[in-house]
Design a protein around this motif. Sequence first.
Motif, PDB file in Angstrom:
ATOM      1  N   GLY A 214      27.319 114.318  50.651  1.00  0.00           N
ATOM      2  CA  GLY A 214      27.546 113.995  49.138  1.00  0.00           C
ATOM      3  C   GLY A 214      28.469 113.652  48.719  1.00  0.00           C
ATOM      4  O   GLY A 214      29.138 114.066  47.618  1.00  0.00           O
ATOM      5  N   VAL A 215      29.347 113.243  49.609  1.00  0.00           N
ATOM      6  CA  VAL A 215      30.932 112.616  49.435  1.00  0.00           C
ATOM      7  C   VAL A 215      30.976 111.222  49.733  1.00  0.00           C
ATOM      8  O   VAL A 215      30.550 110.594  50.599  1.00  0.00           O
ATOM      9  N   ASN A 216      31.813 110.421  48.882  1.00  0.00           N
ATOM     10  CA  ASN A 216      32.132 108.947  49.190  1.00  0.00           C
ATOM     11  C   ASN A 216      32.839 108.904  50.463  1.00  0.00           C
ATOM     12  O   ASN A 216      33.705 109.676  50.880  1.00  0.00           O
ATOM     13  N   LYS A 217      32.351 107.755  51.339  1.00  0.00           N
ATOM     14  CA  LYS A 217      32.984 107.855  52.768  1.00  0.00           C
ATOM     15  C   LYS A 217      34.375 107.387  52.579  1.00  0.00           C
ATOM     16  O   LYS A 217      35.183 107.627  53.812  1.00  0.00           O
ATOM     17  N   GLU A 218      34.977 107.080  51.669  1.00  0.00           N
ATOM     18  CA  GLU A 218      36.309 106.912  51.794  1.00  0.00           C
ATOM     19  C   GLU A 218      36.966 107.943  51.765  1.00  0.00           C
ATOM     20  O   GLU A 218      38.424 108.154  52.414  1.00  0.00           O
ATOM     21  N   ARG A 219      36.733 109.187  51.435  1.00  0.00           N
ATOM     22  CA  ARG A 219      37.328 110.431  51.636  1.00  0.00           C
ATOM     23  C   ARG A 219      37.498 110.748  53.125  1.00  0.00           C
ATOM     24  O   ARG A 219      38.450 111.590  53.511  1.00  0.00           O
ATOM     25  N   ILE A 220      36.540 110.396  53.933  1.00  0.00           N
ATOM     26  CA  ILE A 220      36.706 110.647  55.383  1.00  0.00           C
ATOM     27  C   ILE A 220      38.020 110.175  55.873  1.00  0.00           C
ATOM     28  O   ILE A 220      38.915 110.690  56.456  1.00  0.00           O
TER      29      ILE A 220
END
Length: 194
Positions: A38-44
Amino acid sequence: MAWDTARTKQLLLDAAVEEFAEFGPEGARVARVATRAGVNKERIYQYFGNKKKLFASVLESEMAKLAVSVPLTAEQATDLGEYAGRAYDYHLSHPHFLRLLAWEGLMCQDRVVAEYERTDHYEQKVAAISEAQRAGALTSEVPAAQLMQTVIALTSSWFTLPQIARMLVPEGPEGAADVRREALVTLARRLTRA
């Protein structure tokens, strides 16, 4: 409102555990990890750099959990059957862990995640077994490192080769897990006792 970086990283790690266990490092997709978390993939990319580094972080995190949950002291090493039983229980409750290690073995044979730290960790286990051997609790006919490898192989095979386990040790009235755990503990004790 301040962004909870630690919580977000943990959400991503938890989602990545499932993704990597199911699809391996090559088949895993950061978009699915992000969706699961449930997080934006840019955070990865911000927190881990890339998919390969995320896989490494997942392995390190999961190995640390196992090390804390299933320690092996010199006193505990006197009964490697009981240790094998505790490891079996851990893997039964955390089936993803051995899948992650299997993927690592298939995909990363030349250099594995945190190899030096893991080698040190295993050397501590081997030292505990050596001490139990010197005390006469374990066989000294087999080198300590080989005893450790044998216990790891015996324990992990129930989960990495479930089709063979099912054929050789069918479910009993208590259930498959109980029958297999008892077989493992008994065999590990017989193979390792002095």
